[in-house]
Design a protein around this motif. Sequence first.
Motif, PDB file in Angstrom:
ATOM      1  N   ASP A 418      32.550  76.421  59.706  1.00 48.73           N
ATOM      2  CA  ASP A 418      33.329  76.790  60.592  1.00 48.73           C
ATOM      3  C   ASP A 418      31.580  76.488  61.241  1.00 48.73           C
ATOM      4  O   ASP A 418      30.892  77.095  61.061  1.00 48.73           O
ATOM      5  N   LEU A 419      32.531  77.791  62.347  1.00 45.22           N
ATOM      6  CA  LEU A 419      31.693  78.280  63.585  1.00 45.22           C
ATOM      7  C   LEU A 419      30.769  78.299  63.565  1.00 45.22           C
ATOM      8  O   LEU A 419      29.535  77.911  63.389  1.00 45.22           O
ATOM      9  N   GLY A 420      30.551  79.809  63.014  1.00 45.40           N
ATOM     10  CA  GLY A 420      29.147  79.845  62.718  1.00 45.40           C
ATOM     11  C   GLY A 420      28.460  80.216  61.976  1.00 45.40           C
ATOM     12  O   GLY A 420      27.057  80.011  61.936  1.00 45.40           O
ATOM     13  N   SER A 421      28.202  79.232  61.039  1.00 46.68           N
ATOM     14  CA  SER A 421      27.645  78.829  59.929  1.00 46.68           C
ATOM     15  C   SER A 421      27.007  77.514  60.365  1.00 46.68           C
ATOM     16  O   SER A 421      25.802  77.216  60.142  1.00 46.68           O
ATOM     17  N   LEU A 422      28.073  76.643  61.108  1.00 45.98           N
ATOM     18  CA  LEU A 422      27.003  75.579  61.814  1.00 45.98           C
ATOM     19  C   LEU A 422      26.654  75.590  62.542  1.00 45.98           C
ATOM     20  O   LEU A 422      25.085  75.491  62.998  1.00 45.98           O
ATOM     21  N   ARG A 423      26.212  77.134  63.625  1.00 43.85           N
ATOM     22  CA  ARG A 423      25.349  77.544  65.026  1.00 43.85           C
ATOM     23  C   ARG A 423      24.281  77.433  64.128  1.00 43.85           C
ATOM     24  O   ARG A 423      22.863  78.174  64.779  1.00 43.85           O
ATOM     25  N   SER A 424      24.641  78.756  63.009  1.00 41.55           N
ATOM     26  CA  SER A 424      23.441  79.149  62.061  1.00 41.55           C
ATOM     27  C   SER A 424      22.818  78.404  61.711  1.00 41.55           C
ATOM     28  O   SER A 424      21.420  78.731  61.235  1.00 41.55           O
ATOM     29  N   LYS A 425      23.103  76.538  61.243  1.00 41.26           N
ATOM     30  CA  LYS A 425      22.042  75.365  60.722  1.00 41.26           C
ATOM     31  C   LYS A 425      21.357  75.051  62.608  1.00 41.26           C
ATOM     32  O   LYS A 425      20.470  74.474  61.754  1.00 41.26           O
ATOM     33  N   ILE A 426      21.633  75.312  63.216  1.00 41.75           N
ATOM     34  CA  ILE A 426      20.767  74.661  64.614  1.00 41.75           C
ATOM     35  C   ILE A 426      20.387  75.330  65.830  1.00 41.75           C
ATOM     36  O   ILE A 426      20.741  76.372  65.993  1.00 41.75           O
ATOM     37  N   GLY A 427      18.827  75.123  65.805  1.00 39.65           N
ATOM     38  CA  GLY A 427      18.435  76.233  66.488  1.00 39.65           C
ATOM     39  C   GLY A 427      18.272  75.079  67.850  1.00 39.65           C
ATOM     40  O   GLY A 427      17.872  74.076  68.029  1.00 39.65           O
ATOM     41  N   VAL A 428      18.109  76.246  68.559  1.00 44.50           N
ATOM     42  CA  VAL A 428      18.951  75.757  70.173  1.00 44.50           C
ATOM     43  C   VAL A 428      18.080  76.149  70.566  1.00 44.50           C
ATOM     44  O   VAL A 428      17.849  77.466  71.294  1.00 44.50           O
ATOM     45  N   VAL A 429      16.477  75.500  71.499  1.00 49.62           N
ATOM     46  CA  VAL A 429      15.882  76.476  72.823  1.00 49.62           C
ATOM     47  C   VAL A 429      15.838  75.699  74.074  1.00 49.62           C
ATOM     48  O   VAL A 429      15.936  74.494  74.271  1.00 49.62           O
ATOM     49  N   LEU A 430      16.920  76.579  75.382  1.00 48.40           N
ATOM     50  CA  LEU A 430      16.738  75.437  76.445  1.00 48.40           C
ATOM     51  C   LEU A 430      15.452  75.876  77.593  1.00 48.40           C
ATOM     52  O   LEU A 430      14.756  76.432  76.947  1.00 48.40           O
ATOM     53  N   GLN A 431      15.786  75.384  78.216  1.00 43.90           N
ATOM     54  CA  GLN A 431      14.683  75.067  79.180  1.00 43.90           C
ATOM     55  C   GLN A 431      14.625  75.974  80.153  1.00 43.90           C
ATOM     56  O   GLN A 431      14.033  77.012  80.545  1.00 43.90           O
ATOM     57  N   ASP A 432      15.601  76.989  80.295  1.00 43.99           N
ATOM     58  CA  ASP A 432      16.268  78.436  81.557  1.00 43.99           C
ATOM     59  C   ASP A 432      16.308  78.884  80.395  1.00 43.99           C
ATOM     60  O   ASP A 432      17.560  79.269  79.319  1.00 43.99           O
ATOM     61  N   VAL A 433      15.293  79.838  80.254  1.00 44.60           N
ATOM     62  CA  VAL A 433      15.143  80.784  79.212  1.00 44.60           C
ATOM     63  C   VAL A 433      15.584  82.205  79.135  1.00 44.60           C
ATOM     64  O   VAL A 433      15.465  82.830  79.891  1.00 44.60           O
ATOM     65  N   PHE A 434      17.231  82.528  78.365  1.00 45.44           N
ATOM     66  CA  PHE A 434      17.993  83.878  78.877  1.00 45.44           C
ATOM     67  C   PHE A 434      17.086  85.138  78.029  1.00 45.44           C
ATOM     68  O   PHE A 434      16.992  84.296  77.028  1.00 45.44           O
ATOM     69  N   LEU A 435      16.605  86.106  78.950  1.00 45.57           N
ATOM     70  CA  LEU A 435      15.671  87.178  78.110  1.00 45.57           C
ATOM     71  C   LEU A 435      16.951  88.555  78.673  1.00 45.57           C
ATOM     72  O   LEU A 435      17.054  88.709  79.399  1.00 45.57           O
ATOM     73  N   TYR A 436      17.243  88.896  76.820  1.00 48.17           N
ATOM     74  CA  TYR A 436      17.952  90.642  77.939  1.00 48.17           C
ATOM     75  C   TYR A 436      16.453  90.789  77.955  1.00 48.17           C
ATOM     76  O   TYR A 436      15.380  91.723  78.164  1.00 48.17           O
ATOM     77  N   SER A 437      16.606  92.886  79.783  1.00 47.99           N
ATOM     78  CA  SER A 437      16.033  93.430  79.156  1.00 47.99           C
ATOM     79  C   SER A 437      15.824  94.732  78.386  1.00 47.99           C
ATOM     80  O   SER A 437      17.213  96.068  78.015  1.00 47.99           O
ATOM     81  N   ASP A 438      15.479  95.093  77.396  1.00 48.95           N
ATOM     82  CA  ASP A 438      15.394  95.481  75.966  1.00 48.95           C
ATOM     83  C   ASP A 438      14.014  95.036  75.452  1.00 48.95           C
ATOM     84  O   ASP A 438      12.787  94.103  75.719  1.00 48.95           O
ATOM     85  N   THR A 439      13.849  94.836  74.249  1.00 47.17           N
ATOM     86  CA  THR A 439      12.336  94.267  73.325  1.00 47.17           C
ATOM     87  C   THR A 439      12.104  93.032  73.120  1.00 47.17           C
ATOM     88  O   THR A 439      13.518  92.831  73.242  1.00 47.17           O
ATOM     89  N   ILE A 440      10.859  93.060  73.018  1.00 45.60           N
ATOM     90  CA  ILE A 440      10.648  91.188  72.508  1.00 45.60           C
ATOM     91  C   ILE A 440      11.704  91.292  70.956  1.00 45.60           C
ATOM     92  O   ILE A 440      11.608  90.091  71.011  1.00 45.60           O
ATOM     93  N   LEU A 441      11.079  92.579  70.126  1.00 44.01           N
ATOM     94  CA  LEU A 441      12.040  92.310  68.765  1.00 44.01           C
ATOM     95  C   LEU A 441      13.050  91.958  69.358  1.00 44.01           C
ATOM     96  O   LEU A 441      13.773  91.446  67.767  1.00 44.01           O
ATOM     97  N   TYR A 442      14.298  92.945  70.478  1.00 43.23           N
ATOM     98  CA  TYR A 442      15.651  92.510  70.504  1.00 43.23           C
ATOM     99  C   TYR A 442      16.008  91.154  71.018  1.00 43.23           C
ATOM    100  O   TYR A 442      16.861  90.248  70.410  1.00 43.23           O
ATOM    101  N   ASN A 443      15.131  90.785  71.694  1.00 38.60           N
ATOM    102  CA  ASN A 443      15.337  89.829  72.427  1.00 38.60           C
ATOM    103  C   ASN A 443      15.700  88.536  70.736  1.00 38.60           C
ATOM    104  O   ASN A 443      15.942  87.125  71.267  1.00 38.60           O
ATOM    105  N   ILE A 444      14.302  88.488  70.041  1.00 34.80           N
ATOM    106  CA  ILE A 444      14.390  87.879  68.988  1.00 34.80           C
ATOM    107  C   ILE A 444      15.370  87.560  67.955  1.00 34.80           C
ATOM    108  O   ILE A 444      15.900  87.033  67.559  1.00 34.80           O
ATOM    109  N   THR A 445      16.051  88.971  67.777  1.00 35.57           N
ATOM    110  CA  THR A 445      17.133  89.158  66.445  1.00 35.57           C
ATOM    111  C   THR A 445      18.203  88.898  66.896  1.00 35.57           C
ATOM    112  O   THR A 445      18.424  88.955  66.173  1.00 35.57           O
TER     113      THR A 445
END
Length: 590
Positions: A418-445
């Motif tokens: 299941d696509l959602g299950s697969l991606r939930s098991k893989i943590g990805v950290v990219l070089q170009d970090v994208f953050l939303y205009s929101d709190t740190i908490l929201y950008n993490i969760t």
Amino acid sequence: MEKEKVNSGSIVDLDVLKRLMRFVKPYKGRFFLLIFLTIALGVLAPLMPLLIQKTLDNHVAYGDYEGMVNMMMVLGGILFAQALVQYAHTYLSGWLGQYVIRDIRVQLYEHLVKLRLKFFDNTPIGRLVTRTISDVETLADVFSQGLAAMMGDLLQLIFILIIMFSSDWRLALISLSTLPILLISTYIFKEKIKVAFNDVRNAVANLNSFVQEHITGMSIVQIFGSEEREYEKFKEINREHKRANLKSVLYYSVYFPVAEIISAAGIGLLVWYGARGVIDEAVTGVTIGKLIAFIMYIQMFFRPIRMIADRFNTLQLGIVSSSRILKLLDNDEYIANTGSHAPDSIKGAVSFENVWFAYNNEDYVLKDINFKVKSGETLALVGATGAGKSSIINLLSRFYDINKGTIQVDGVDVKEYDLGSLRSKIGVVLQDVFLYSDTILYNITLGNESITEEEVMHAAELVGAKKFIERLPGGLHYNVMERGSTLSVGQRQLISFVRAMVYDPKILVLDEATSSVDTETEELIQNAIERMMKGRTAIVIAHRLSTIQKADKIIVLDKGEVKEEGNHTELIELGGYYTQLHKMQYKEIV
């Protein structure tokens, strides 16, 4: 920037209308009520002149005060009923339009988030914003000012014609003698305004694309001193938008006065002929009541004719917007989530077997890739830019599907997960970090309410980000602004580590995580990476070979092919590609 061109749609595009009506199906009860109200309006409006005629000829002319009062009460009742029906019709058509476009926009966004990255690689974001916002908004007018209004106008015209010809065919013909001229001018206006409206839609789409792209890339514009050049480009696009709108304004300013003159000419002919008839009523049968009624009829008749061009173009714009929206919904460039394998946990073993992949046709960027990573091992991918390193990690998370071969996690093909299950098991950290205009908490969760602040701070402590987060005003509730502009590169990278860690992935993917930071920050991040990789399978992409010397296995890629494989010591002793890369970086350091 490629400019978008939109061709005019057909007003009778039944296929588009049929598909559009599917969105109305959940509200079919209200839709049928709207049709009933439309018919009621078409019947009630022509009754007013008829009743006024009866009042004047049957009561006022004979001094029948009581009969006149009774007729006035009937007229008041019909007027009140017409007002209520008009209110219900206007509100219901607007209500239906808003609910339908809400459903369309939700379905459109749901479809967009499922499309594969290849689609977004080839489609300007501004154009997608136009589809999701402007085009969908246009559909509201189709329901509030297009279909229902046109049906009402058409029914009203039919009832007025029936009453006029049944009452006096000669007055009807005189009244409608200027109608052919009005119809010709309306047709010309409709064709001209259709082209103008399409130009406006094109200009809006191009303006959205330009503004979105250049505001997002404003740092590049300023770094290379391109402000004046981009300003001139914007002014030209804005001038096209102005010209397109002014053209439509010109057509409106010409058409409506002409339509008023034609309508007034019809009324003038009617009064001239009717007045003679009233004088010789015994011969012609024309009464003062009938003449006044016909003047009202012709005003009521010509008003929808004048508006019908506007209605047609509203509907036509809706058809054009619908076609573009449906075309986007029909786009099947998405990763099919046909798998059902969704284990609670995985061990993290990864294998690529004879994998071939191309972004476009058969221009392969990966050629017959083979490797295995055991659970808990660290694999490093090195190679020049364009060697295929990032493509490998994109394929592991199924952001793209391979052309040939097999990719397995714990011995199971990734397509069976299941696509959602697969991606939930893989943590990805990219070089170009994208953050939303929101709190740190929201950008993490990312809005996942099941993740508590305690879990976030625990993950932050694990990767060494807790101290800097606590120093910020508001801590986890500090707003990082758009793309994290108020944070340093290293801080943004650490937040991306925390974001990956709160989901406790068994497979960790790091894409050149330290290539854009200074030495001091690199040491901090490297310590965080070492903590993150404990007990996890890790796939690391790095340009700095010093960061991957402890990796269990290193794969050297060149032009999409595996050239060498082994640990750091083995590859140095081999004296091949890896040794050359190591010497080049050593020279740079020296």
